[in-house]
Design an enzyme around this catalytic site. Structure first.
Site, PDB file in Angstrom:
ATOM      1  CG  HIS A   1      -2.201  -0.944   0.713  1.00 52.85           C
ATOM      2  ND1 HIS A   1      -2.338  -2.331   1.448  1.00 52.85           N
ATOM      3  CD2 HIS A   1      -3.164  -0.666  -0.062  1.00 52.85           C
ATOM      4  CE1 HIS A   1      -3.320  -2.670   1.015  1.00 52.85           C
ATOM      5  NE2 HIS A   1      -3.924  -1.818  -0.144  1.00 52.85           N
TER       6      HIS A   1
ATOM      7  CB  CYS B   1      -9.803   1.360  -9.332  1.00 52.62           C
ATOM      8  SG  CYS B   1     -10.288  -0.003  -8.260  1.00 52.62           S
TER       9      CYS B   1
END
Ligand code: PEP
Ligand code: MG
Length: 670
Positions: A179, A486
């Site tokens: 992330h 996405c």
């Protein structure tokens, strides 16, 4: 001038002074005499307050509330007074005095026995740890744009420091799909990782050049190379601006949207050419604070993003907490395999109150813009059912409270192989799909996206992953709902090509990649048109299932006489109405019975029912808004033919090819 080999998580060139995030060094602290320690305490407290107050200026409501809570602790005489006494009377070093003062304050708070106060204790301890680290020199924030370096970084650190202060990132531990890497990509920050013993090789303020092609980092190169690097950085900035200007005017069939993590990132996105926000990672609001953001804070952030997008789709994902996105205040029990544990939607379903307050904030924000809700990590149909029920419950609560709200359309993320396999069932209930290729790759190929040294096993272009994407896309299109991607694959030039060829409707990428991806999409669409021998003009498709009625037989002289343009009628078999062409929605009748689109090089009007303007919206539901880009075959409206007949009207749908130069809204809304 050493050059070290590293690996690339986010490509790009960056140069600047290193800002090294050092591990907690309070263990090595050497206390001075009480006078010196007292002075260190005062200096650190003043500095802490200065930083907190400065940080509040740019903070969103959630961040500002966290900062206020910390300032309150600093102003609490019980806290600093007790630390000062401990230095003076017990001759403790400043860090120990702060720790002791925090514990004493916590003991007092705990006497109250209330849950809220107990939570406050965690805040006090967290704050004390920060202050102690500042005294010991371990918690610093850069004062100028830097290359952020550290053995390991967390997503929270990036947002806390602020992306505008970070030119590049260099870590020892990392991976391209972590992330931290996703966030770096989001902000267009180049990121290298894999530099062994980083803190021995890179010191504070060393000049670093992250090499974009050679996977290496230069430490303290000669002056001449530094000058070159600074000039190159400036050139890159200018080239980006130029590319952006060129791209924003290009029209592509594929919608190009942006992924954001903070509400303010929506500012100026329409001008940068974003067709919408395809992914607002709401969980970032939850990670840095000492507690969950309130409904009010979330509402402020979501509304801000929706308003900044001025009618364009704003897809907000419900919190995807868990795994490496750790919220300290949420006590998720230790897990052996956190990526397979309590994360994403599972957290929302286990902590219902938290989820409900998020949904209420989303529903309220939806009254101010084109908000859509998206749920992450769906694996079963019942999970979607529960979410839809919770949305209903949230709307009832808002109704009782007398709040302004709207129930937004809800879509699911396709991130697990399970979701792909049940995609036909999910597509019955969801309004859109968005494929999260980062997690879909992780779970399809059984490769931990955070693990080190696994890059060659973690390939989002693996045949298995591409087939999963194709299956999900097919299932969505069979039910006339759009599919976005996405995950990071959407922003990769080869990835974008594969995805457009598969037929996805939208690519949602980091704002920094919008221009490049739009240019690339236009190229791919053109070459696909050449290959098939068709131009991009795809023809007009029937907007509904049913029986076609020639223009002359339409029982309304306005249409049969061609007053508005050439047209055809459809006696609908059901109430679903689809876009006859890909294009931009130009008008939505206030009464919901007509939508016009600009596409196919012309203006097309879809008029549901004859004279149905008189129903004033009864029996109609529109799924698109003005300015939105839609794909041919996408569900744009629904009507209730039975109700329309029962009210004495004809539900025939008319598709009109508007005559050139006729743009009278009055006629269109007939
Ligand atoms: C994904 O998994 O591809 C995705 C977009 O979600 P995240 O990266 O935030 O997990
Ligand atoms: Mg994901």
């Amino acid at each position: 001038m050493p050059r070290y080999e590293c690996r690339t998580a986010q490509k790009g060139f960056a140069a600047g002074k290193a800002f090294v995030i050092r591990p907690d060094r309070t263990g090595e602290y050497r206390p001075g005499d009480p006078v010196e320690e007292a002075a260190r305490l005062e200096t650190a407290a003043t500095e802490m307050k200065r930083r907190l107050t400065a940080g509040k200026k740019d903070a969103d409501p959630a961040g500002a509330a966290v900062i206020d809570a910390e300032i309150l602790i600093l102003d609490d005489e019980n806290f600093l007074g007790s630390a000062r006494r401990a230095i003076r009377e017990e001759r403790l070093g400043a860090p120990d005095a702060v720790k002791q003062a925090a514990e004493k304050l916590c003991e007092k708070l705990m006497e109250s026995g209330q849950d809220y106060i107990r939570q406050r204790c965690e805040d006090v301890r967290g704050f004390a740890a920060g202050l102690t680290a500042l005294i010991a020199g371990g918690l610093e924030v850069p004062s100028e744009p830097c290359i952020l370096a550290g053995s390991e970084l967390s997503p929270g650190q990036i947002t806390m420091i602020g992306p505008e202060m970070i030119r590049g990132i260099l870590t020892e531990i990392g991976s391209p799909t972590s992330h931290v890497s996703v966030l770096a990509g989001n902000y267009g920050i180049p990121y290298l990782y894999g530099l062994e013993n980083l803190t021995e090789k890179v010191r504070q303020q060393d000049y670093l050049i992250l090499d974009p092609d050679g996977d290496g980092v230069w430490v303290n190169p000669p002056e001449e190379k530094i000058r070159e690097a600074e000039a190159r950085q400036e050139e890159i900035r200018e080239a980006r601006e130029k590319q952006q200007k060129q791209a924003t005017g290009k029209v592509t069939r594929t919608r190009i949207c942006a992924n954001i993590s903070r509400a303010e990132e929506a500012d100026g996105l329409p001008e940068k050419g974003a067709d919408g926000i395809g992914l607002f990672r709401s969980e970032l609001l939850f990670l840095n604070g000492a507690e969950a953001p309130s409904e009010e804070e979330q509402f402020g952030a979501y509304r801000h993003a929706a308003e900044a997008m001025a009618g364009r789709e704003t897809v907000i994902r419900t919190m995807d907490i868990g795994s490496d996105k750790h919220a300290a205040w949420l006590k998720i029990p230790e897990e052996i395999n956190p990526a397979l544990g309590l994360r994403g939607l599972r957290v929302s379903l286990e902590y219902r109150e938290l989820f409900r307050s998020q949904l209420r904030a989303m529903l309220r924000a939806a009254a101010y813009g084109n908000v859509r809700i998206m749920i992450p990590m769906v694996a079963s149909e019942w999970e979607l059912d529960e979410v839809l029920k919770e949305i209903q419950t949230a709307s009832e609560e808002l109704e009782r409270r007398g709040e302004k709200f709207r129930i937004p359309e809800t879509g699911v993320m396709i991130e697990t192989p399970a979701a792909v396999m049940i995609a036909p069932a999910l597509a019955e209930k969801a309004r859109f799909f968005s494929i999260g290729t980062n997690d879909l790759t992780q779970y399809t190929l059984a490769v931990d996206r955070e693990a080190r040294g696994m890059e060659r096993y973690s390939n989002p272009m693996h045949e298995a992953v591409l087939r999963m994407i194709a299956l999900a896309t097919e299932a969505a299109h069979a039910k006339h709902i759009p599919v976005a991607v996405c995950g990071e694959l959407a922003g990769n030039p080869e990835g974008a090509e594969q995805l457009i060829r598969i037929g996805v409707d939208e690519l949602s990428v980091s704002p920094a990649k919008l221009a490049a991806v739009r240019n690339r999409a236009a190229e791919i669409e053109d070459s696909m048109a050449q290959e098939t021998g068709k131009d991009r003009n795809e023809g007009i498709r029937s907007p509904a299932e049913g029986e076609l009625v020639p223009m002359a037989e339409i029982p309304d002289p306005v249409f049969s006489g061609g007053v508005m343009g050439e047209c055809v009628g459809v006696i609908p078999a059901n109430g679903k109405i689809y876009a006859p062409v890909s294009g931009t929605v130009t008008t939505v009748a206030a009464t919901g019975h007509a939508v016009s689109l600009r596409g196919n090089g012309e203006e097309i009007l879809v008029h549901a029912g004859l004279d149905t303007v008189r129903l004033k919206g009864e029996g109609f539901r529109v799924h698109v808004s003005e300015g939105e880009h839609v794909k041919q075959g996408q569900l744009i409206m629904e009507m209730d033919p039975e109700l329309i007949r029962a009210r004495g009207f004809n539900p025939m749908i008319i598709v009109v090819r508007m005559s050139q130069g006729d743009d009278s809204g009055e006629k269109r809304n007939n």
